[in-house]
Motif scaffolding. Structure first.
Motif, PDB file in Angstrom:
ATOM      1  N   LEU A  88      -8.607   5.197   9.286  1.00 56.77           N
ATOM      2  CA  LEU A  88      -7.611   4.157   9.022  1.00 56.77           C
ATOM      3  C   LEU A  88      -7.422   3.951   7.518  1.00 56.77           C
ATOM      4  N   VAL A  89      -8.550   3.765   6.815  1.00 62.29           N
ATOM      5  CA  VAL A  89      -8.465   3.518   5.370  1.00 62.29           C
ATOM      6  C   VAL A  89      -7.924   4.761   4.661  1.00 62.29           C
TER       7      VAL A  89
ATOM      8  N   ALA B  50      -1.134   7.488   2.253  1.00 64.14           N
ATOM      9  CA  ALA B  50       0.261   7.077   2.332  1.00 64.14           C
ATOM     10  C   ALA B  50       0.668   6.336   1.064  1.00 64.14           C
ATOM     11  N   ARG B  51      -0.262   5.519   0.495  1.00 66.76           N
ATOM     12  CA  ARG B  51       0.042   4.767  -0.711  1.00 66.76           C
ATOM     13  C   ARG B  51       0.300   5.719  -1.877  1.00 66.76           C
TER      14      ARG B  51
ATOM     15  N   THR C   9       1.341   8.764  -1.757  1.00 66.95           N
ATOM     16  CA  THR C   9       2.632   9.410  -1.558  1.00 66.95           C
ATOM     17  C   THR C   9       3.762   8.466  -1.932  1.00 66.95           C
ATOM     18  N   GLU C  10       3.614   7.199  -1.526  1.00 66.34           N
ATOM     19  CA  GLU C  10       4.645   6.216  -1.844  1.00 66.34           C
ATOM     20  C   GLU C  10       4.811   6.083  -3.361  1.00 66.34           C
TER      21      GLU C  10
ATOM     22  N   ALA D 123      -5.893   6.988   5.838  1.00 65.73           N
ATOM     23  CA  ALA D 123      -4.452   7.085   6.068  1.00 65.73           C
ATOM     24  C   ALA D 123      -3.695   6.155   5.130  1.00 65.73           C
ATOM     25  N   ILE D 124      -4.226   4.938   4.959  1.00 64.28           N
ATOM     26  CA  ILE D 124      -3.553   3.963   4.096  1.00 64.28           C
ATOM     27  C   ILE D 124      -3.522   4.471   2.660  1.00 64.28           C
ATOM     28  N   VAL D 125      -4.680   4.977   2.182  1.00 64.24           N
ATOM     29  CA  VAL D 125      -4.766   5.430   0.794  1.00 64.24           C
ATOM     30  C   VAL D 125      -3.825   6.612   0.559  1.00 64.24           C
TER      31      VAL D 125
END
Lengths: 118, 184
Positions: B160-161, B167-168, B170-171, B163-165
């Motif tokens: 979960l963490v 995605a961030r 990439t953003e 994936a968040i990192v």
């Protein structure tokens, strides 16, 4: 036990049959006189514009990943819930730890603004 | 009983056609999106196998996780990646023969292993009734397998963490690209 799945089989057969009938029969029976308006993509009468293959924002992928993880969590809830009464407090505490760990991730995502879609 | 057996074989043949046909379509389709949809068909065939094997819970897991979640992820990653939605993809690169070799060796190992395997069949009729099987699974998860069970949640948390990192990052990259593009 397999007998219990006969309805599933019937549903499966029906769904396949309906799909085949709906897609194959018109191709043979219906007249085919395509015009520009007819072959255009139809969506509730709106005029189509742009390209359907545009780049989807990464935010959707993040939501999908979250979905996968919590989907997995729910799977583990199921066999646990069946024997919940026999497990007494011990089972409840154990699932509590399991869930609490995931809630940490959930709160982290929330605080980081992961649920905000622009 | 004979009818039930005939029906089982009939269903098995249909499922095999689904699984193998879907798998074949995955590797032969030049449209990556169609390949992903064919993968769903193939995975759906495996759900049927689990039902035939009296493993109802595994069937549901396969349905929820592989068809419900993993396929969605694969479809999303195709939609998110630039250029992958074009209908004609190159199907091999210069490493194709290495992949073919590995796949062939895996196939040989699997055939040998399956040939020598003695398939245990649950004598206990109770184990084959879904209620008992799921109760035992639930008891095992909080009993002898309590530690692995809790480690699963740690693993999920890491995913979960992570994936968040990811995605961030990439953003942020996308953001800086957009800024660079606008300043030109």
């Amino acid at each position: 036990m397999l007998i219990e799945f006969i309805p599933v089989l019937v549903l499966f057969a029906l769904a396949t049959a309906i799909a085949v009938i709906a897609l194959v029969l018109p191709a043979f029976l219906g007249p085919r006189r395509p015009s520009r308006a007819k072959i255009e993509t139809y969506e509730s009468g709106k005029l189509p514009y742009g390209d359907a293959r545009y780049k989807v924002p990464i935010g959707y992928y993040k939501i999908a990943l979250l979905f996968v993880i919590f989907d997995l969590e729910v799977i583990f809830f199921y066999p646990w819930a069946v024997v919940l009464r026999q497990l007494h407090v011990f089972g409840l505490i154990e699932m509590g730890i399991f869930t609490a760990l995931l809630v940490v991730g959930y709160v982290y995502e929330w605080k980081k603004g992961g649920f905000e879609m622009e | 009983m004979a009818i039930e057996q005939a029906l089982q074989i009939f269903v098995f043949v249909i499922l095999t056609l689904m699984t193998l046909g879907g798998g074949l379509a995955v590797v032969t389709s030049r449209n990556l999106f169609h390949a992903a949809l064919s993968l769903i068909l193939s995975l759906a065939g495996v759900v049927g196998y689990y039902v035939l094997l009296d493993a109802g819970f595994l069937a549901i897991v396969q349905l929820l996780i592989y068809i419900g979640a993993i396929s969605i992820l694969i479809l999303f990653s195709i939609m998110l990646t630039r250029g992958l939605m074009t209908p004609r993809q190159v199907q091999r690169n210069e490493q194709w023969w290495i992949a073919a070799l590995v796949v062939f060796l895996t196939f040989v190992v699997l055939i040998v292993a399956l040939w020598q395997m003695v398939w245990p069949i649950a004598d206990d009729e109770a184990l084959r009734t879904p209620n008992v099987a799921i109760s035992q699974l639930g008891e095992a998860l909080v009993g002898p397998y309590a530690i692995p069970f809790e480690i699963i949640s740690v693993l999920l948390l890491v995913a979960l963490v992570g994936a968040i990192v990811l995605a961030r990052e990439t953003e942020n990259n996308q953001g800086s690209h957009a800024e660079a593009g606008s300043s030109e």
